[in-house]
Design a protein around this motif. Structure first.
Motif, PDB file in Angstrom:
ATOM      1  N   LYS A 153      -8.057   1.181  38.862  1.00 21.75           N
ATOM      2  CA  LYS A 153      -8.100   1.218  40.322  1.00 21.75           C
ATOM      3  C   LYS A 153      -9.425   0.680  40.847  1.00 21.75           C
ATOM      4  N   CYS A 154     -10.520   1.030  40.188  1.00 24.85           N
ATOM      5  CA  CYS A 154     -11.845   0.602  40.648  1.00 24.85           C
ATOM      6  C   CYS A 154     -12.243  -0.758  40.094  1.00 24.85           C
ATOM      7  N   GLU A 155     -11.405  -1.338  39.212  1.00 26.66           N
ATOM      8  CA  GLU A 155     -11.755  -2.591  38.533  1.00 26.66           C
ATOM      9  C   GLU A 155     -13.140  -2.487  37.917  1.00 26.66           C
ATOM     10  N   ALA A 156     -13.317  -1.409  37.141  1.00 30.93           N
ATOM     11  CA  ALA A 156     -14.607  -1.107  36.537  1.00 30.93           C
ATOM     12  C   ALA A 156     -14.623  -1.380  35.037  1.00 30.93           C
ATOM     13  N   GLY A 157     -13.614  -2.070  34.529  1.00 28.93           N
ATOM     14  CA  GLY A 157     -13.544  -2.358  33.111  1.00 28.93           C
ATOM     15  C   GLY A 157     -12.136  -2.734  32.704  1.00 28.93           C
ATOM     16  N   HIS A 158     -11.813  -2.494  31.452  1.00 30.52           N
ATOM     17  CA  HIS A 158     -10.496  -2.831  30.906  1.00 30.52           C
ATOM     18  C   HIS A 158      -9.945  -1.652  30.115  1.00 30.52           C
ATOM     19  N   VAL A 159      -8.619  -1.531  30.091  1.00 33.72           N
ATOM     20  CA  VAL A 159      -7.946  -0.501  29.316  1.00 33.72           C
ATOM     21  C   VAL A 159      -7.006  -1.168  28.312  1.00 33.72           C
ATOM     22  N   VAL A 160      -7.178  -0.834  27.053  1.00 41.54           N
ATOM     23  CA  VAL A 160      -6.263  -1.267  26.000  1.00 41.54           C
ATOM     24  C   VAL A 160      -5.395  -0.062  25.664  1.00 41.54           C
ATOM     25  N   ASP A 161      -4.132  -0.117  26.083  1.00 45.42           N
ATOM     26  CA  ASP A 161      -3.220   0.999  25.868  1.00 45.42           C
ATOM     27  C   ASP A 161      -2.384   0.725  24.623  1.00 45.42           C
ATOM     28  N   PRO A 162      -2.622   1.471  23.535  1.00 42.78           N
ATOM     29  CA  PRO A 162      -1.878   1.211  22.296  1.00 42.78           C
ATOM     30  C   PRO A 162      -0.373   1.346  22.442  1.00 42.78           C
ATOM     31  N   SER A 163       0.072   2.162  23.394  1.00 42.09           N
ATOM     32  CA  SER A 163       1.510   2.340  23.571  1.00 42.09           C
ATOM     33  C   SER A 163       2.150   1.156  24.290  1.00 42.09           C
ATOM     34  N   ARG A 164       1.329   0.281  24.870  1.00 43.28           N
ATOM     35  CA  ARG A 164       1.859  -0.855  25.628  1.00 43.28           C
ATOM     36  C   ARG A 164       1.453  -2.188  25.018  1.00 43.28           C
ATOM     37  N   SER A 165       0.889  -2.151  23.833  1.00 45.79           N
ATOM     38  CA  SER A 165       0.439  -3.378  23.185  1.00 45.79           C
ATOM     39  C   SER A 165       1.029  -3.446  21.787  1.00 45.79           C
ATOM     40  N   SER A 166       1.525  -4.622  21.416  1.00 45.39           N
ATOM     41  CA  SER A 166       2.073  -4.794  20.069  1.00 45.39           C
ATOM     42  C   SER A 166       0.972  -4.817  19.022  1.00 45.39           C
ATOM     43  N   ASP A 167      -0.246  -5.166  19.428  1.00 41.66           N
ATOM     44  CA  ASP A 167      -1.373  -5.215  18.504  1.00 41.66           C
ATOM     45  C   ASP A 167      -2.636  -4.791  19.259  1.00 41.66           C
ATOM     46  N   PRO A 168      -2.845  -3.478  19.454  1.00 38.02           N
ATOM     47  CA  PRO A 168      -4.001  -3.022  20.239  1.00 38.02           C
ATOM     48  C   PRO A 168      -5.340  -3.405  19.619  1.00 38.02           C
ATOM     49  N   GLY A 169      -5.396  -3.490  18.292  1.00 39.39           N
ATOM     50  CA  GLY A 169      -6.634  -3.901  17.643  1.00 39.39           C
ATOM     51  C   GLY A 169      -7.022  -5.315  18.033  1.00 39.39           C
ATOM     52  N   GLN A 170      -6.029  -6.211  18.048  1.00 38.14           N
ATOM     53  CA  GLN A 170      -6.292  -7.593  18.464  1.00 38.14           C
ATOM     54  C   GLN A 170      -6.682  -7.649  19.937  1.00 38.14           C
ATOM     55  N   ALA A 171      -6.017  -6.833  20.755  1.00 35.54           N
ATOM     56  CA  ALA A 171      -6.334  -6.811  22.181  1.00 35.54           C
ATOM     57  C   ALA A 171      -7.768  -6.347  22.413  1.00 35.54           C
ATOM     58  N   LEU A 172      -8.201  -5.337  21.655  1.00 33.52           N
ATOM     59  CA  LEU A 172      -9.573  -4.864  21.792  1.00 33.52           C
ATOM     60  C   LEU A 172     -10.557  -5.933  21.321  1.00 33.52           C
ATOM     61  N   TYR A 173     -10.263  -6.566  20.212  1.00 29.86           N
ATOM     62  CA  TYR A 173     -11.113  -7.640  19.681  1.00 29.86           C
ATOM     63  C   TYR A 173     -11.268  -8.760  20.709  1.00 29.86           C
ATOM     64  N   ASP A 174     -10.157  -9.189  21.292  1.00 28.44           N
ATOM     65  CA  ASP A 174     -10.196 -10.270  22.280  1.00 28.44           C
ATOM     66  C   ASP A 174     -11.004  -9.873  23.506  1.00 28.44           C
TER      67      ASP A 174
END
Length: 428
Positions: free
Chosen positions: A350-371
């Motif tokens: 809501k505040c656009e204060a960062g990013h959220v990597v939600d493992p339940s909504r990502s096929s590869d959360p580790g890759q998403a975090l790395y990117d």
């Protein structure tokens, strides 16, 4: 006769295992609120232990007054958090000593319990039943919900059912309950707490304690040899509510990067696991530092370029990491691995204060975090934008003065107004 009838000021007794000068998060927030209320004219008392958050006892008096707050420290063990047995022993000894004092000591206009140790709200319910004591609850987290989610108790098992029944009785009997956000409020409503008794007030940081500091003006970076490094920091408790699978995988993939350094600060049950992983993989760009004193947070939090946060999905609404507000105060982006549908996840988005990597909504959360780490590493303008958004939202919603004023207004609806307000004191 209550204390307020004697001195004509509304009296509040807060109960929590930790208080100043301990550095536990609940101790720091309670200290901020208690001292604020004392300035507002309330007769403020705190009942706590002498145990450190980690282990051992502090060399402090059994009774003293500090910044207008009357502090009473009951006898309790201080084995600390290194083992479950030691922690449970500390909880039990503090609980029994506290209950004895509440039932035999002075009456107060209001008793307010926090939630360390678990079942502490039940003290209020017992005091109401036996002494007619009014009480409220500051729900920092939910028990035994946290223990069940962590696998310590089986959901639906006899132990969990008993603990739920006891804890729910404490919540249902309270005059008011302060929750930390919409997801916790929903869980409390499901426990049978009436909507009109639920009040959302987030925890906070202080704008004069933590603020954005340029790296070249931060002496801690030079002291730790971090000049020129892109610091990805995890600061705070590494507890059972947090997940680190993706973080550890990214640390291993980025090992040897000439610029990126992972810095962990604090303690917690998962510290040993994290350090063991780093040692097994011979990570060269990782370090784990002890907690900094509160007065050094003004340097330690802005030391990072990006702050990591993690939360297990089942902990949404049970635990609300207060570290987010320190990150926002420092003007740094938050990078959270955890559910978007949580207090922290929704605030970040809501505040656009960062990013959220939600493992339940990502096929590869580790890759998403790395990117995402590499994206923030390469885009200084984006880091600046997210950090500024966070600082602005912090000042509006999550700053101490804002949140403590909400507490003051709530308590003034529960007890009669104090004789002198902060404005009266300034005018005098």
């Amino acid at each position: 006769m209550t204390r307020s009838e004697a001195d004509n000021a509304p009296s509040i007794l807060f109960i929590n295992q930790h208080y100043w000068p301990d550095f536990a998060s609940t101790a720091q927030h309670l200290t901020d609120l208690a001292e604020y209320l004392a300035e507002e004219g309330f007769d403020v008392h705190v009942l706590c232990s002498r145990g450190h958050y980690l282990s051992g006892s502090m060399d402090v008096p059994v009774e003293e007054t500090h910044n207008g707050v009357h502090i009473y420290r009951v006898r309790a063990t201080a084995f600390g958090r290194s083992t479950i047995l030691g922690r449970l022993t500390d909880y039990a000894s503090f609980y029994s000593s506290t209950l004895a004092r509440v039932l035999t000591g002075p009456a107060y206009d209001y008793l307010v319990t926090l939630t360390t140790p678990p079942l502490l709200p039940l003290v209020g319910a017992i005091a109401r039943a036996l002494r007619g004591q009014r009480y409220g609850i500051w729900s920092m987290d939910l028990h035994p919900d946290a223990e069940v989610a962590a696998g310590m108790f089986q959901e639906g098992g006899p132990a969990a059912q008993l603990l739920h029944a006891l804890n729910n009785a404490g919540y249902r009997g309270a005059d008011f309950v302060v929750d930390l956000g919409t997801h916790m409020k929903r869980r409390l409503h499901e426990k049978g707490v009436a909507d009109d008794r639920l009040h959302t007030i987030p925890v906070w940081n202080r704008k004069d304690e933590i603020s954005p500091i340029a790296h070249e003006e931060n002496p801690l970076r030079s002291e730790l040899g971090l000049d020129g490094k892109f610091v990805v920091m995890y600061s705070g408790n590494a507890g059972r509510a947090h997940r680190f699978e993706e973080v550890l995988a990214v640390m291993r993939r980025l090992d040897g990067h000439p610029d990126i350094e992972f810095v962990f600060v604090g303690e917690g049950p998962q510290k040993t696991r994290i350090e063991a992983f780093a040692e097994e993989n011979d990570l060269s760009n990782f370090r784990y530092l002890p907690y900094f004193p509160r007065e050094d947070l003004k340097y330690s939090l802005p030391m990072a370029d990006v702050h990591l946060m993690t939360l297990r999905e089942e902990m949404a609404g049970i635990a609300v990491p207060g570290k987010l507000y320190g990150i926002m105060a420092a003007g740094r982006p938050a990078l959270m691995v955890g559910p978007e549908a949580s207090e922290s996840g929704e605030t970040i988005q809501k505040c656009e204060a960062g990013h959220v990597v939600d493992p339940s909504r990502s096929s590869d959360p580790g890759q998403a975090l790395y990117d995402t780490v590499l994206q923030l590493y390469s885009d200084g303008e984006e880091r600046r934008r997210l950090g500024e958004n966070g600082r602005e939202a912090f000042l509006k919603t999550f700053e101490q003065e804002v949140c403590c004023e909400s507490w003051t207004e709530l308590l003034r609806t529960q007890v009669r107004p104090p004789r002198r307000s902060r404005e009266d004191k300034v005018a005098a």
